[in-house]
Design a protein around this motif. Sequence first.
Motif, PDB file in Angstrom:
ATOM      1  N   ALA A 167       0.581  -0.959   0.188  1.00  8.51           N
ATOM      2  CA  ALA A 167       0.157  -0.017  -0.045  1.00  8.51           C
ATOM      3  C   ALA A 167       0.978   0.825  -0.136  1.00  8.51           C
ATOM      4  N   CYS A 168       1.994   1.539   0.926  1.00 10.15           N
ATOM      5  CA  CYS A 168       2.858   2.321   0.655  1.00 10.15           C
ATOM      6  C   CYS A 168       3.397   2.718  -1.026  1.00 10.15           C
ATOM      7  N   ASP A 169       3.753   1.337  -1.529  1.00 13.11           N
ATOM      8  CA  ASP A 169       4.136   1.803  -3.158  1.00 13.11           C
ATOM      9  C   ASP A 169       3.004   2.636  -3.552  1.00 13.11           C
ATOM     10  N   VAL A 170       2.031   2.079  -3.465  1.00 10.81           N
ATOM     11  CA  VAL A 170       0.637   2.759  -4.369  1.00 10.81           C
ATOM     12  C   VAL A 170       0.700   4.117  -3.934  1.00 10.81           C
ATOM     13  N   SER A 171       0.580   4.469  -2.868  1.00 10.52           N
ATOM     14  CA  SER A 171       0.443   5.466  -1.797  1.00 10.52           C
ATOM     15  C   SER A 171       1.814   6.536  -2.738  1.00 10.52           C
ATOM     16  N   ASP A 172       3.468   6.528  -2.757  1.00 12.77           N
ATOM     17  CA  ASP A 172       4.122   7.005  -3.721  1.00 12.77           C
ATOM     18  C   ASP A 172       3.971   7.293  -5.368  1.00 12.77           C
TER      19      ASP A 172
ATOM     20  N   ILE B 204       1.437  10.064  -4.726  1.00 14.18           N
ATOM     21  CA  ILE B 204       1.471  11.316  -4.801  1.00 14.18           C
ATOM     22  C   ILE B 204       2.269  11.787  -5.768  1.00 14.18           C
ATOM     23  N   LYS B 205       2.602  10.790  -6.932  1.00 14.68           N
ATOM     24  CA  LYS B 205       3.074  11.570  -7.758  1.00 14.68           C
ATOM     25  C   LYS B 205       2.090  11.886  -8.416  1.00 14.68           C
ATOM     26  N   LEU B 206       1.355  11.176  -9.006  1.00 12.07           N
ATOM     27  CA  LEU B 206       0.151  11.266 -10.673  1.00 12.07           C
ATOM     28  C   LEU B 206      -1.441  12.378 -10.238  1.00 12.07           C
ATOM     29  N   GLN B 207      -1.531  12.379  -8.703  1.00 11.46           N
ATOM     30  CA  GLN B 207      -3.030  13.067  -8.428  1.00 11.46           C
ATOM     31  C   GLN B 207      -2.841  14.082  -8.419  1.00 11.46           C
TER      32      GLN B 207
ATOM     33  N   GLY C 250      -3.691   2.112 -15.417  1.00 11.99           N
ATOM     34  CA  GLY C 250      -2.763   1.866 -15.559  1.00 11.99           C
ATOM     35  C   GLY C 250      -1.799   2.785 -15.288  1.00 11.99           C
ATOM     36  N   ALA C 251      -1.910   4.608 -15.270  1.00 15.01           N
ATOM     37  CA  ALA C 251      -0.572   4.684 -14.804  1.00 15.01           C
ATOM     38  C   ALA C 251       0.090   5.048 -13.428  1.00 15.01           C
TER      39      ALA C 251
ATOM     40  N   VAL D 282      -5.656   0.459   4.078  1.00 12.33           N
ATOM     41  CA  VAL D 282      -5.801   0.588   2.299  1.00 12.33           C
ATOM     42  C   VAL D 282      -5.995   1.760   1.827  1.00 12.33           C
ATOM     43  N   VAL D 283      -5.468   1.375   0.194  1.00  9.33           N
ATOM     44  CA  VAL D 283      -5.420   2.856  -0.192  1.00  9.33           C
ATOM     45  C   VAL D 283      -6.321   2.101  -2.029  1.00  9.33           C
ATOM     46  N   VAL D 284      -7.306   3.798  -2.236  1.00  7.20           N
ATOM     47  CA  VAL D 284      -7.997   3.436  -3.053  1.00  7.20           C
ATOM     48  C   VAL D 284      -6.894   4.227  -4.486  1.00  7.20           C
ATOM     49  N   ILE D 285      -7.693   3.511  -5.504  1.00  7.11           N
ATOM     50  CA  ILE D 285      -6.859   4.158  -6.280  1.00  7.11           C
ATOM     51  C   ILE D 285      -7.984   4.659  -7.705  1.00  7.11           C
TER      52      ILE D 285
END
Length: 251
Positions: free
Chosen positions: A16-21, A24-27, A214-215, A205-208
Amino acid sequence: MAALATQLATLENYSACDVSDALIKLQKIPAGDTARAGHLADLVPFSPTTGRNETTPNIAAPATTFQFIPKDTHPPAIATDNPDTYGFPPGKHWVDYAGDYAAADPSKAGSIVVIEQPEAQHCAVTGGIMATRMKVLGIKAAVVGGRVRDLRELRATRLPIWARATSTVGTNAEAKPGARNVPINVGGVTVSPGDIVFCDPLEGVVVIPRDLLGAVLDNLPKLTGMDDKAKEAVAMGMPVMDAFKKFRSPL
Protein backbone atom coordinates in the motif's frame (compact mmCIF):
# COMPACT_ATOMS: atom_id res chain seq x y z
CA MET A 1 -4.08 -2.61 -21.99
CA ALA A 2 -3.98 -5.77 -19.91
CA ALA A 3 -7.22 -7.23 -18.62
CA LEU A 4 -8.26 -5.81 -15.27
CA ALA A 5 -7.80 -9.13 -13.48
CA THR A 6 -4.21 -9.26 -14.74
CA GLN A 7 -3.60 -5.68 -13.64
CA LEU A 8 -4.94 -6.42 -10.17
CA ALA A 9 -2.78 -9.52 -9.83
CA THR A 10 0.26 -7.37 -10.65
CA LEU A 11 -0.84 -4.68 -8.20
CA GLU A 12 -1.10 -7.21 -5.37
CA ASN A 13 2.67 -7.81 -5.58
CA TYR A 14 3.30 -4.33 -4.20
CA SER A 15 2.54 -2.67 -0.86
CA ALA A 16 0.00 0.00 0.00
CA CYS A 17 2.93 2.35 0.65
CA ASP A 18 4.20 1.76 -2.88
CA VAL A 19 0.77 2.60 -4.27
CA SER A 20 0.51 5.82 -2.25
CA ASP A 21 3.99 6.83 -3.47
CA ALA A 22 2.74 6.48 -7.04
CA LEU A 23 -0.47 8.40 -6.32
CA ILE A 24 1.46 11.25 -4.71
CA LYS A 25 3.16 11.78 -8.06
CA LEU A 26 0.09 11.26 -10.21
CA GLN A 27 -2.84 12.91 -8.45
CA LYS A 28 -3.47 16.61 -8.95
CA ILE A 29 -4.32 18.10 -5.56
CA PRO A 30 -6.28 21.39 -5.42
CA ALA A 31 -4.41 24.31 -3.88
CA GLY A 32 -4.72 24.25 -0.11
CA ASP A 33 -5.70 20.58 0.11
CA THR A 34 -3.55 17.92 1.72
CA ALA A 35 -2.37 15.03 -0.42
CA ARG A 36 -3.98 11.84 0.88
CA ALA A 37 -2.63 9.55 -1.84
CA GLY A 38 -5.69 7.31 -1.58
CA HIS A 39 -4.99 6.23 2.01
CA LEU A 40 -8.08 5.35 4.07
CA ALA A 41 -6.66 6.24 7.45
CA ASP A 42 -7.00 4.29 10.70
CA LEU A 43 -8.55 1.14 9.23
CA VAL A 44 -7.32 -2.22 10.54
CA PRO A 45 -8.20 -5.84 9.74
CA PHE A 46 -10.82 -7.55 11.92
CA SER A 47 -11.25 -10.71 9.81
CA PRO A 48 -10.03 -13.33 9.16
CA THR A 49 -7.29 -12.14 11.55
CA THR A 50 -7.61 -9.26 13.97
CA GLY A 51 -4.81 -6.74 13.63
CA ARG A 52 -2.12 -5.98 11.08
CA ASN A 53 -0.32 -9.06 9.88
CA GLU A 54 1.87 -10.64 7.20
CA THR A 55 -0.04 -13.91 7.04
CA THR A 56 -3.02 -12.90 4.89
CA PRO A 57 -2.63 -11.83 1.25
CA ASN A 58 -3.04 -8.45 -0.39
CA ILE A 59 -6.39 -8.03 -2.14
CA ALA A 60 -7.38 -5.61 -4.90
CA ALA A 61 -10.74 -5.23 -6.63
CA PRO A 62 -13.21 -2.60 -7.83
CA ALA A 63 -15.31 -0.82 -5.20
CA THR A 64 -18.99 -1.37 -4.54
CA THR A 65 -20.11 1.62 -2.46
CA PHE A 66 -22.71 2.07 0.27
CA GLN A 67 -23.44 5.31 2.12
CA PHE A 68 -24.99 5.11 5.59
CA ILE A 69 -26.73 8.12 7.12
CA PRO A 70 -28.13 9.05 10.56
CA LYS A 71 -31.33 7.07 11.16
CA ASP A 72 -33.53 10.16 11.54
CA THR A 73 -32.46 11.86 8.29
CA HIS A 74 -33.85 11.53 4.79
CA PRO A 75 -31.89 9.67 2.12
CA PRO A 76 -30.19 11.80 -0.52
CA ALA A 77 -32.28 12.79 -3.52
CA ILE A 78 -30.34 10.52 -5.87
CA ALA A 79 -31.54 7.51 -3.86
CA THR A 80 -35.17 8.57 -3.57
CA ASP A 81 -35.44 9.71 -7.19
CA ASN A 82 -33.96 6.48 -8.57
CA PRO A 83 -34.25 3.81 -5.88
CA ASP A 84 -33.73 0.87 -8.23
CA THR A 85 -30.23 2.08 -9.06
CA TYR A 86 -29.09 4.18 -6.11
CA GLY A 87 -31.53 3.52 -3.29
CA PHE A 88 -33.19 0.71 -1.36
CA PRO A 89 -36.69 -0.28 -2.44
CA PRO A 90 -38.81 -1.78 0.34
CA GLY A 91 -38.54 -5.47 1.04
CA LYS A 92 -34.85 -5.98 0.37
CA HIS A 93 -31.92 -5.58 2.79
CA TRP A 94 -29.07 -3.31 1.75
CA VAL A 95 -26.53 -6.12 1.79
CA ASP A 96 -28.51 -8.05 -0.82
CA TYR A 97 -27.32 -5.44 -3.33
CA ALA A 98 -23.66 -6.04 -2.52
CA GLY A 99 -23.07 -8.32 -5.50
CA ASP A 100 -24.82 -6.19 -8.12
CA TYR A 101 -21.80 -4.16 -9.25
CA ALA A 102 -19.58 -7.19 -9.78
CA ALA A 103 -22.34 -9.07 -11.58
CA ALA A 104 -22.74 -6.22 -14.10
CA ASP A 105 -19.00 -5.51 -14.48
CA PRO A 106 -17.68 -7.03 -17.73
CA SER A 107 -14.17 -7.30 -16.26
CA LYS A 108 -15.37 -10.05 -13.90
CA ALA A 109 -12.72 -8.88 -11.43
CA GLY A 110 -15.01 -9.19 -8.41
CA SER A 111 -15.59 -6.42 -5.91
CA ILE A 112 -14.75 -5.03 -2.50
CA VAL A 113 -17.63 -3.46 -0.55
CA VAL A 114 -16.77 -0.01 0.84
CA ILE A 115 -19.07 1.56 3.44
CA GLU A 116 -19.27 5.16 4.60
CA GLN A 117 -20.60 5.60 8.14
CA PRO A 118 -21.32 9.02 9.65
CA GLU A 119 -18.53 10.31 11.87
CA ALA A 120 -18.90 10.00 15.66
CA GLN A 121 -21.44 7.17 15.54
CA HIS A 122 -20.95 4.32 18.01
CA CYS A 123 -23.09 1.61 16.40
CA ALA A 124 -21.85 -1.03 13.98
CA VAL A 125 -22.92 -1.01 10.33
CA THR A 126 -21.68 -4.51 9.55
CA GLY A 127 -22.01 -7.71 11.57
CA GLY A 128 -22.07 -11.46 11.22
CA ILE A 129 -25.16 -11.80 9.05
CA MET A 130 -24.01 -9.06 6.64
CA ALA A 131 -20.56 -10.63 6.36
CA THR A 132 -22.08 -14.05 5.70
CA ARG A 133 -24.27 -12.63 2.93
CA MET A 134 -21.31 -10.82 1.33
CA LYS A 135 -19.34 -14.05 1.37
CA VAL A 136 -22.17 -15.92 -0.34
CA LEU A 137 -22.39 -13.17 -2.97
CA GLY A 138 -18.70 -13.57 -3.79
CA ILE A 139 -17.48 -10.28 -2.35
CA LYS A 140 -13.68 -10.29 -2.00
CA ALA A 141 -13.47 -8.03 1.08
CA ALA A 142 -15.33 -5.35 3.02
CA VAL A 143 -13.90 -1.98 4.03
CA VAL A 144 -15.96 -0.19 6.66
CA GLY A 145 -15.35 3.48 7.34
CA GLY A 146 -16.82 3.00 10.78
CA ARG A 147 -17.59 0.14 13.17
CA VAL A 148 -18.28 -3.60 12.97
CA ARG A 149 -19.45 -6.20 15.48
CA ASP A 150 -19.84 -9.98 15.93
CA LEU A 151 -16.11 -10.56 15.60
CA ARG A 152 -16.28 -14.32 16.10
CA GLU A 153 -18.86 -14.56 13.33
CA LEU A 154 -16.89 -12.23 11.06
CA ARG A 155 -13.76 -14.33 11.43
CA ALA A 156 -15.74 -17.52 10.80
CA THR A 157 -16.68 -16.26 7.33
CA ARG A 158 -12.96 -15.84 6.42
CA LEU A 159 -14.05 -12.70 4.55
CA PRO A 160 -11.34 -10.02 4.82
CA ILE A 161 -12.94 -7.13 6.72
CA TRP A 162 -11.38 -3.79 7.59
CA ALA A 163 -12.87 -1.17 9.91
CA ARG A 164 -11.94 1.67 12.23
CA ALA A 165 -13.31 0.10 15.39
CA THR A 166 -15.90 -2.23 16.89
CA SER A 167 -19.23 -1.94 18.69
CA THR A 168 -21.69 -4.19 20.47
CA VAL A 169 -24.61 -2.06 19.21
CA GLY A 170 -26.62 -2.84 16.09
CA THR A 171 -26.99 -0.47 13.16
CA ASN A 172 -30.56 0.58 13.90
CA ALA A 173 -29.51 2.46 17.05
CA GLU A 174 -28.05 5.31 15.02
CA ALA A 175 -27.72 4.55 11.31
CA LYS A 176 -29.50 3.37 8.20
CA PRO A 177 -28.48 2.81 4.56
CA GLY A 178 -28.94 5.99 2.56
CA ALA A 179 -27.59 5.30 -0.93
CA ARG A 180 -25.60 2.82 -3.00
CA ASN A 181 -23.53 3.02 -6.18
CA VAL A 182 -22.61 6.63 -5.39
CA PRO A 183 -19.31 8.35 -4.56
CA ILE A 184 -18.74 8.16 -0.81
CA ASN A 185 -16.32 9.76 1.62
CA VAL A 186 -14.18 7.63 3.91
CA GLY A 187 -12.12 9.77 6.23
CA GLY A 188 -11.73 12.54 3.67
CA VAL A 189 -11.00 10.31 0.67
CA THR A 190 -13.59 10.00 -2.08
CA VAL A 191 -14.33 6.44 -3.21
CA SER A 192 -16.38 6.07 -6.39
CA PRO A 193 -17.97 2.86 -7.65
CA GLY A 194 -15.38 0.97 -9.69
CA ASP A 195 -12.35 2.63 -8.10
CA ILE A 196 -9.68 0.10 -7.21
CA VAL A 197 -9.49 -0.77 -3.52
CA PHE A 198 -6.16 -2.22 -2.43
CA CYS A 199 -6.08 -3.91 0.98
CA ASP A 200 -2.62 -4.57 2.38
CA PRO A 201 -3.01 -6.39 5.73
CA LEU A 202 0.26 -4.97 7.04
CA GLU A 203 0.33 -1.40 5.71
CA GLY A 204 -3.29 -0.36 5.21
CA VAL A 205 -5.98 0.36 2.62
CA VAL A 206 -5.47 2.57 -0.43
CA VAL A 207 -7.98 3.53 -3.12
CA ILE A 208 -6.83 4.16 -6.69
CA PRO A 209 -9.11 6.22 -8.94
CA ARG A 210 -10.02 3.86 -11.78
CA ASP A 211 -8.59 6.16 -14.46
CA LEU A 212 -5.18 6.20 -12.74
CA LEU A 213 -4.72 2.44 -12.42
CA GLY A 214 -2.67 2.09 -15.59
CA ALA A 215 -0.39 4.98 -14.68
CA VAL A 216 0.07 3.61 -11.15
CA LEU A 217 1.10 0.24 -12.52
CA ASP A 218 3.52 1.90 -14.96
CA ASN A 219 5.16 3.87 -12.14
CA LEU A 220 5.38 1.19 -9.47
CA PRO A 221 8.43 -0.70 -10.83
CA LYS A 222 10.33 2.56 -11.35
CA LEU A 223 9.54 3.90 -7.89
CA THR A 224 10.31 0.70 -6.03
CA GLY A 225 13.49 0.21 -8.05
CA MET A 226 14.74 3.68 -7.13
CA ASP A 227 13.93 3.13 -3.47
CA ASP A 228 15.71 -0.23 -3.45
CA LYS A 229 18.87 1.40 -4.80
CA ALA A 230 18.63 4.26 -2.30
CA LYS A 231 18.10 1.85 0.59
CA GLU A 232 21.09 -0.24 -0.45
CA ALA A 233 23.28 2.87 -0.66
CA VAL A 234 22.15 4.08 2.78
CA ALA A 235 22.91 0.63 4.23
CA MET A 236 26.43 1.00 2.83
CA GLY A 237 26.89 4.32 4.60
CA MET A 238 25.66 6.96 2.15
CA PRO A 239 23.75 9.89 3.76
CA VAL A 240 20.04 9.77 3.03
CA MET A 241 19.88 13.07 1.14
CA ASP A 242 22.78 12.00 -1.07
CA ALA A 243 21.04 8.71 -1.81
CA PHE A 244 17.80 10.50 -2.66
CA LYS A 245 19.64 12.90 -4.97
CA LYS A 246 21.46 10.08 -6.73
CA PHE A 247 18.71 7.50 -7.07
CA ARG A 248 15.38 9.31 -6.88
CA SER A 249 14.21 11.40 -9.79
CA PRO A 250 10.92 12.90 -10.94
CA LEU A 251 8.82 10.52 -13.02
